[in-house]
Each structure stands twice: as C-alpha cells, then as structure tokens.
Design a protein around this motif. Structure first.
Motif, mmCIF file in Angstrom:
data_model
loop_
_atom_site.group_PDB
_atom_site.id
_atom_site.type_symbol
_atom_site.label_atom_id
_atom_site.label_comp_id
_atom_site.label_asym_id
_atom_site.label_seq_id
_atom_site.Cartn_x
_atom_site.Cartn_y
_atom_site.Cartn_z
ATOM 1 N N ALA A 531 33.901 40.701 36.259
ATOM 2 C CA ALA A 531 34.150 41.543 35.988
ATOM 3 C C ALA A 531 32.707 42.042 35.864
ATOM 4 O O ALA A 531 31.461 41.498 35.512
ATOM 5 N N PRO A 532 32.663 42.885 37.290
ATOM 6 C CA PRO A 532 31.437 43.106 38.742
ATOM 7 C C PRO A 532 30.702 44.768 37.056
ATOM 8 O O PRO A 532 31.378 45.382 36.329
ATOM 9 N N ALA A 533 29.471 44.645 37.253
ATOM 10 C CA ALA A 533 28.333 45.850 36.074
ATOM 11 C C ALA A 533 29.320 47.264 36.730
ATOM 12 O O ALA A 533 29.141 46.619 38.149
ATOM 13 N N GLU A 534 29.083 48.246 36.363
ATOM 14 C CA GLU A 534 28.905 48.885 37.330
ATOM 15 C C GLU A 534 28.067 49.600 38.428
ATOM 16 O O GLU A 534 28.123 50.178 39.097
ATOM 17 N N ASP A 535 27.136 48.284 38.335
ATOM 18 C CA ASP A 535 25.497 48.758 39.789
ATOM 19 C C ASP A 535 26.316 47.441 40.033
ATOM 20 O O ASP A 535 25.157 47.775 41.602
ATOM 21 N N GLU A 536 27.290 47.204 40.216
ATOM 22 C CA GLU A 536 27.760 45.469 40.915
ATOM 23 C C GLU A 536 28.606 46.333 42.593
ATOM 24 O O GLU A 536 29.558 45.322 42.509
ATOM 25 N N LEU A 537 29.371 47.099 41.584
ATOM 26 C CA LEU A 537 30.866 47.717 42.433
ATOM 27 C C LEU A 537 30.827 47.251 44.264
ATOM 28 O O LEU A 537 31.417 46.803 43.947
ATOM 29 N N GLU A 538 29.969 47.998 44.492
ATOM 30 C CA GLU A 538 29.779 48.026 46.162
ATOM 31 C C GLU A 538 29.721 46.547 46.235
ATOM 32 O O GLU A 538 30.414 45.941 47.312
ATOM 33 N N ALA A 539 28.702 45.594 45.795
ATOM 34 C CA ALA A 539 28.950 43.922 46.391
ATOM 35 C C ALA A 539 30.043 43.033 45.984
ATOM 36 O O ALA A 539 30.111 42.823 46.829
ATOM 37 N N PHE A 540 30.707 43.605 44.490
ATOM 38 C CA PHE A 540 32.095 42.879 44.444
ATOM 39 C C PHE A 540 32.540 43.094 45.457
ATOM 40 O O PHE A 540 33.642 42.273 45.790
ATOM 41 N N TRP A 541 33.267 44.602 45.837
ATOM 42 C CA TRP A 541 34.313 44.611 47.007
ATOM 43 C C TRP A 541 33.427 43.947 48.183
ATOM 44 O O TRP A 541 34.604 43.230 48.630
ATOM 45 N N GLU A 542 32.401 43.613 48.807
ATOM 46 C CA GLU A 542 31.635 42.654 49.874
ATOM 47 C C GLU A 542 32.478 41.656 49.677
ATOM 48 O O GLU A 542 32.858 40.993 50.973
ATOM 49 N N GLN A 543 32.311 41.548 48.734
ATOM 50 C CA GLN A 543 32.041 39.397 48.863
ATOM 51 C C GLN A 543 33.705 39.104 48.116
ATOM 52 O O GLN A 543 34.058 37.527 48.588
ATOM 53 N N LYS A 544 34.806 40.045 48.055
ATOM 54 C CA LYS A 544 35.858 38.922 47.454
ATOM 55 C C LYS A 544 36.995 38.979 48.505
ATOM 56 O O LYS A 544 37.929 38.552 48.141
ATOM 57 N N LYS A 545 36.388 39.585 49.612
ATOM 58 C CA LYS A 545 37.534 39.635 50.571
ATOM 59 C C LYS A 545 38.431 38.380 51.134
ATOM 60 O O LYS A 545 39.371 38.412 50.982
ATOM 61 N N TYR A 546 37.325 37.106 50.767
ATOM 62 C CA TYR A 546 38.467 35.888 50.465
ATOM 63 C C TYR A 546 38.603 34.769 48.978
ATOM 64 O O TYR A 546 38.523 33.860 49.286
ATOM 65 N N SER A 547 38.501 36.025 47.937
ATOM 66 C CA SER A 547 38.102 35.440 46.467
ATOM 67 C C SER A 547 39.562 34.643 46.490
ATOM 68 O O SER A 547 40.569 34.965 46.456
ATOM 69 N N ALA A 548 39.627 33.892 45.660
ATOM 70 C CA ALA A 548 41.018 33.161 44.956
ATOM 71 C C ALA A 548 41.092 34.309 44.035
ATOM 72 O O ALA A 548 40.959 34.045 41.976
ATOM 73 N N ALA A 549 41.684 35.364 43.783
ATOM 74 C CA ALA A 549 41.787 36.342 43.092
ATOM 75 C C ALA A 549 43.579 37.256 43.514
ATOM 76 O O ALA A 549 43.858 37.100 44.516
ATOM 77 N N SER A 550 44.413 37.689 42.405
ATOM 78 C CA SER A 550 45.272 38.214 43.217
ATOM 79 C C SER A 550 44.931 40.083 42.548
ATOM 80 O O SER A 550 44.593 40.217 41.459
ATOM 81 N N TRP A 551 44.734 41.087 43.071
ATOM 82 C CA TRP A 551 44.509 42.387 42.306
ATOM 83 C C TRP A 551 45.681 43.361 42.096
ATOM 84 O O TRP A 551 47.079 43.062 42.953
ATOM 85 N N LEU A 552 46.082 44.128 41.270
ATOM 86 C CA LEU A 552 47.373 45.069 41.073
ATOM 87 C C LEU A 552 46.346 46.347 40.863
ATOM 88 O O LEU A 552 45.868 46.737 39.453
ATOM 89 N N LEU A 553 46.895 47.398 41.446
ATOM 90 C CA LEU A 553 46.311 48.737 41.445
ATOM 91 C C LEU A 553 47.536 49.440 40.934
ATOM 92 O O LEU A 553 48.271 49.492 40.882
#
Length: 740
Positions: A531-553
């Motif tokens: 889980a990213p800290a609130e000041d890390e949201l931009e970096a989280f978005w850029e880094q997770k393109k190929y992450s081993a994860a599934s998102w649900l909106l």
C-alpha cells in the motif's frame, strides 16, 4: 426538394410510419412517451446555443507584461497586441485547435484539430433560434471551417446543411460545395499527437470499394468514423444541386457507392454483429449520422436503411442498459463518470429511466430535432419493463467484421444491476476495451465496477495477463504470468496456432503486440506490491504497470459494510457486492482529496477521485465477485446468511491454476488459468464453456433479442417482430402470437 420544417424550437412531432398500419409495433410512432420526450427536449436548443462557439479555435498566447491569457484569430508569426497593455508581440504556436494558415484573401484557411466537432452544434442551435445572428454566420463562413469535413465535423454539417444552407445564401453554398468537392483527408484531426502520423493514402467522404464501410483496415477510419463520413456523404448527395461533386465524385456515383457500403454494413450486422459493439463513447456519433440519414434522405429506401440501423443500435444496447449506462463488455467504453456522458444523455432523452438529476442536461441538436424514435418494444426492454432477471449470450466479430465469433460475451441483467464479460481471443484495442463490468443502480448516477491486472492503467483496457469466467451474478478473475518466453519459442511465428491461435491480419494492431507484451510480467523483476503512502501515489501508478497484482475499481459511493480476512461486502442503495480476494495479500487505496490534488497524471487522478482501488497481490492474484439483490437482502444479516451457501476453493490454484466457486444461486464455477492462452478453461456445473458454438451460433441469444442467420427478433415477452433483408432492404414482420 423540401426544406425541413421547424416547429417551435425543435423538430419534435410524431411522424406517421411509412409502413402499413398493422406494423405500427416496430414503427417510430409506436414510441410510448412522445409528450415526455418533447418536454425533455424543449429547452435543448437554447442550452446548446448557450455553450458558445468561436472560442475553441482561437489562437492561445500570453501577454508578455502580465502573463494573462490572450486569445485571437492569429496565425503563428503574426503580430498581435495585448488587450491588457497594448504591447505588440508575435503569435507563437496557436494551440491544438488554433488557426494554422491564411489564404490569398487573408482568410483563415485551416485550423488544427477538429474544433467543429464541438462548436458547430452550438452555432447551428444559435442559427436555428436566430437565423440572422451575424457572429454565427461569420464564424461558419470562415474557409477553414467550411473545409472541416472530418468525421465529427461532417456529422454536424450534414445536420446543418438541410436546415440552414438556404439561410446562408447562394455565395455561402457555392463555397461550401467547393470545400466538399475537393475534400480529402491526409491527417487525423481527432487523434492528438497522432494527427500527422503517416497514412497509406488520403481518405475522403465517399470511401473506397472493396472495404467495410469504405475504409481500409489500416487507417481508413474506425467504425464510427466511417459511418459518419458515409451517412454525411449520402445526405450531401441528395441535397446538393446537380453538377456539384463530393470528394471529386459526381453526386449519382457518390450516392450509389455509399448506399452499397451502408447496405452491406447493415446486412453484415445480422450475420456477425458489428465490430464497435456497445460503444458507450462512440455510439452517439454513429447514431447521429444515421439520424441525419433518417431525417434527410430523399429516397424511402435510404430512410428505411437508416431506421433499421438505428433500431439495431438501440435494441442491442437496450438489452444491456442499467441506470442509463451500458453494462458488461464494450468494444470502446469506460465506466460511468461523475457527470453523464453523451450516451447517457441520449438514453435519458428517450427512456427517462436514470437515477441522475438530469434537469440541466444538454443533449445534441440531432436528438433535439430528429423524427426518429425507438419503438415500443425497444423502449420496454430499455426501461426494464420485461421479466427480470434474464441472461444473454453474444458472439462478437473481429473489429472489421471479417470473422464472426472472434470474441464471446455473457451478460446477466437483474433488477438493480447488470454484469457482463467478454472472453478475449486477441489483445485487441487494449486501451478502450471494456472486458467486463458491473453496473449497479445508484442514487445519483450509475455505479460501475471493473478491474484486472493494471497493464493499461486506465478504467478500461485489456491486460493479456488477466482471464475471467462469468455466469449470472458471479465473476471469477485471475491474473498470472504468461508462458510465452522468447527463449522458449525461438522459432515463434505470428501464425503459430499453438501460441497465438487468433490474430487480426492487416489491422492497425501491431503484429507483434501480443508477443511483445505477454512475457514482461513473468521475466522482468517484480517489485513488491504494498500500500502506498499518500505522498507516493504518483510513483505507485508509474511503477505498477507490470506488477503481480489484480485491481478492482469500486465506486466511492459504495459503503464497506463488512470486512474479514477473506471477504469484503459492499453496499449500494439496492444491491450488495461481495468480493473474495485471491492472492498473497490485499490492500485498498482510498485517497484523501488533499493527496489526490497533488497527483499530476490526469487518468490516475480521475481514478482516485471516483474509485476505491482494491489491490490484490501475488504471482497469481484475483478475486471472486458475487452480486446480490437488495430486495431479497434487506440487511447485512440477510446477506451473510445467503453467503453461507457460497464457497470459494483455492487449494488447486498453485498446482493447477484452478479456482472453484459455489455461488449463492447454486452454480459451481470452475476456472483454470491458461498461461499460453488469453482465455481460461471454464466449466459451469461441470459443463465446459463451448466457445466454438457460443450462443448456439447466434449473434445474440436472449429472451428479448435474438439475431441469427440474418434475422433479428425483438420482443417484450408478449409482442414482438422480426426483421431481415430482402433485395437490400429491411423487411419487418410480426412474430407469431405466443399462444399460437
């Protein structure tokens, strides 16, 4: 030829069908809410006019003394004067839509982009209300505006011309005719940075023979582009005076060629379905084009063709309509937004069955003035005035309709929600493909869910690492590494059926797209997902393109009613959504307004503003999702009681990549992820999914809409009709009575 008549502000009158009286069931005059429609449309022309024009295409600059914005009718390099200080300075780049060139008379002869996609509607409304308006007349006499015949602009011009060309005068008409006669396009005005990307050859209003809708598969336009061009061409061919030309063609030849394109497209929809199916984004533009043809065609056969195509669009979307939004899969679409989009406004205008406050809605000149109406059967389906719930299966062609059953869709419509899923065969239209979505009725607009491995980093789009299984009110989703490895397959060929069983030849899709993207998840170093800290949201978005994860909106309007270590239950006004994360861990991103305001990426900021992001981590990750009606579950205790009958088994996930779920409706869903394919192996109650014979070979199979072997049947459970083509014309017939 007869000039269209405007009654009051709108062309809103019930029209008698050209069909026999006993066939009124499918005619436009069977529409059940004419008084309501007239009331909803009555304020539209003033509202459209009030949106303004002659602004978007002005050149942008800044006063050198104050830094304040300046907008002028200037071309790059011209001297302009600050309205704040009087300082003279040179105009720089004029912006995407701004003026680009002048002719010998000093008139602006070219603009950037396609500003008349937006501003021609307002100018048209203004002139319908005030025919002598000097600003609107002058704006629409600029040569650079007359020559805008790109898809979206010509869609608006084809509405303007029959209504207002005579008001503009003979000189204006001659200049407009010249612009249409010479028109060909060597750029893509609506494609942003791709505007001047190379094209195989210039394209025009008439189109090229031997292609679907007159456009080749490389750069001849997407489906909505081509329908706009061709329907506009047909209107021009029947309204312009003898001796004029369209893109170099004499009017009779242009008319004959385009009629053949539009007829072939309509007939093929009953054989394969259309490629740009259920497009929440672009259907409104295709619909506008066919409204132009329906209202202004001088020949009955062309008007009948337009009516059939409109009926097809509305019948197929009505089947999947929930709270004014298309649920399930969409070829080009997104989830609902904070404000109603163009398609929602169109549905509201006709069906008035939405939870949003639409009292200030602004639709289009086309809808406000058209004589087309969805018939009574289509209207009942759209409003859910049929027996619910129901299931539907649809086969979808590849984009250019050259291969049927390229994709398979399942859909479930209940009283308060719709859930649907497309089984993907190729990585196709990866940024706008809505593979699956759940639309739930809200209190102020529809609530939309979707998700998967976040390769596309949008609210839609297809990641080749995600596979799904759907039945009724339940969806299973898994994301995992691919087994396509360049080292393992040194002799890989695009035609290798074992690795890539489907590919769309000769298309805009890069031939190596699937191969180039499918091994990154498995071979690139995987960064830990946390889980990213609130000041890390931009970096989280850029880094997770190929992450081993599934998102649900998850829409922020949803209430988290209960959370355990393996289950989350969300509450909407009349619906419950239960989610079982599958993976090593999960966390939720529910950012504060302050943190969201600091995010620079517009797409990510929009996601954070509207959705809670559930991130399920792990080399194999995903979730089971089941939706329950509020009517049978008045409180959380009732939901928990029902969910006691549900069971999720993940024991086989690591060894066989298999997930099994027993739903509250008693169905057993078994899903096995296939890393060398794009579709999972699935079984429902022990019966394997048969993709080859999906929907029994039909295009649509459902209780209320069936399309198979060139025949479309539409019914409401009591009455209905069928339509098919004979000698290039749609033929409507009543279905047999139910009790016969």
């Amino acid at each position: 030829m007869t000039k269209p008549i405007l009654l009051s502000f709108c062309l809103l009158f019930a029209v008698g069908s050209l069909l026999p009286a006993q066939s009124a069931l499918w005619s436009v005059d069977s529409y059940p809410d004419e008084p309501g429609l007239q009331m909803r449309m009555a304020p539209m022309l003033p509202r459209i006019a009030a949106e303004g024009f002659a602004q978007r295409s002005l050149a942008n600059s800044k006063c050198p003394d104050t830094g304040l914005p300046v907008k002028t009718w200037a071309v790059k390099g011209e001297t302009i004067y600050s309205p704040y200080t009087g300082r003279a300075y040179q105009q720089g780049d004029t912006g995407y839509f701004g003026p680009k060139a002048r002719n010998e008379e000093g008139e602006i002869s070219a603009f950037g982009g396609d500003p008349l996609k937006y501003e021609l509607q307002s100018a048209t409304a203004q002139l319908l209300l005030h025919p002598g308006d000097a600003l609107a007349r002058g704006f629409l006499s600029i040569p650079g505006n007359l020559r805008q015949q790109y898809h979206f602009a010509c869609n608006n011009w084809a509405r303007f011309y029959p209504y207002l060309a005579d008001e503009m005068g003979e000189d204006w008409k001659a200049r407009f005719h010249d612009a249409v006669a010479d028109y060909e396009e060597t750029r893509r005005p609506s494609d942003g940075n791709r505007e001047y990307a190379p094209m195989s050859h210039p394209h025009d209003l008439v189109g090229e023979e031997g292609t679907l809708l007159g456009g080749n598969t490389i750069d001849g336009g997407t489906e909505n582009h081509k329908t706009m061009w061709r329907t506009s061409c047909m209107v021009y061919s029947q309204w312009m005076p003898e001796g004029t030309k369209i893109s170099g063609y004499d009017l009779p030849e242009a008319e004959t060629r385009v009629r053949a394109f539009l007829t072939e497209y309509a007939e093929r929809m009953l054989q394969t379905g259309n490629g740009e199916y259920d497009s929440q984004i672009y259907y409104p533009y295709s619909i506008e084009g066919y409204m132009n043809l329906y209202d202004f065609a001088q020949k009955p056969e062309d008007r009948a063709l337009a009516k059939f195509t409109l009926d097809y669009y509305f019948a197929t979307t009505a089947l999947k309509l929930v709270d004014g939004h298309i649920a399930g899969g969409m070829k080009r679409g997104y989830l609902p937004k904070g404000e109603p989009d163009k398609m929602e406004k169109l549905f509201w205008g006709y069906f008035d069955d939405v939870s949003r406050d639409m009292s200030e809605a602004v639709t289009t000149v086309h809808q406000a003035t058209t004589r087309y109406r969805p018939n009574t059967i289509i209207s009942k389906i759209a409003r859910g005035e049929v027996a619910l719930p129901y299931e539907a299966r649809m086969t979808r062609p590849f984009y250019h309709m050259d291969r049927k059953n390229g994709f398979q869709e399942s859909f479930y419509r209940s009283h308060t929600f719709g859930l649907g899923n497309v089984y993907m065969s190729i990585v196709d239209n990866p940024n706008q493909q809505m593979v699956w979505s759940l639309i739930v009725e809200g209190e102020d607009g529809p609530l939309g869910f979707t998700g998967g491995q976040p390769l596309r980093l949008t609210t839609s789009g297809h990641s080749p690492y995600t596979q799904t299984l759907h039945s009724k009110n339940t969806l299973l989703l898994l994301s995992a590494p691919s087994e396509l490895d360049e080292k393992q397959h040194p002799d890989f060929q695009i035609s290798d059926q074992r690795i890539n069983p489907w590919h769309l030849p000769d298309s805009a899709q890069a031939r190596e797209f699937e191969l180039a993207n499918r091994w990154k998840y498995a071979t690139e170093p995987l960064q830990p997902v946390s889980a990213p800290a609130e000041d890390e949201l931009e970096a989280f978005w850029e880094q997770k393109k190929y992450s081993a994860a599934s998102w649900l909106l998850i829409p922020k309007q949803m209430e988290l009613a209960k959370e355990t270590d393996r289950q989350l239950i969300w509450k909407a006004p009349n619906t419950w959504v239960a989610v079982w994360p599958v993976g090593t861990d999960y966390f939720m991103i529910n950012a504060s307004a302050e943190a969201i305001a600091k995010v620079k990426d517009k797409t990510w900021r929009s996601v954070l503003e509207q959705y809670i992001v559930l991130v399920v981590t792990g080399q194999q990750s995903g979730y089971a999702l089941e939706v329950l009606e509020g009517a049978g579950h008045p409180d959380l205790n009732a939901v928990l009681a029902s969910l006691k009958t549900a069971d999720l088994e993940t024991q086989g996930l690591k060894k066989t990549k298999t997930l099994t779920y027993q739903s509250t409706l008693g169905e057993k869903l078994e899903m096995t992820y296939r890393p060398d394919r794009l579709k999972a192996y699935g079984r429902i109650d022990g019966t394997p999914l048969d993709f080859e014979n999906w929907a029994g070979g039909a295009v649509y199979e459902s209780p209320y809409l069936r399309i198979k072997e060139g025949v479309m049947e539409v019914e409401d459970g009591t009455d209905g009709y069928r339509v098919f083509f004979r000698d290039g014309q749609p033929v409507y017939e009543l279905l047999n009575e139910k009790n016969d």
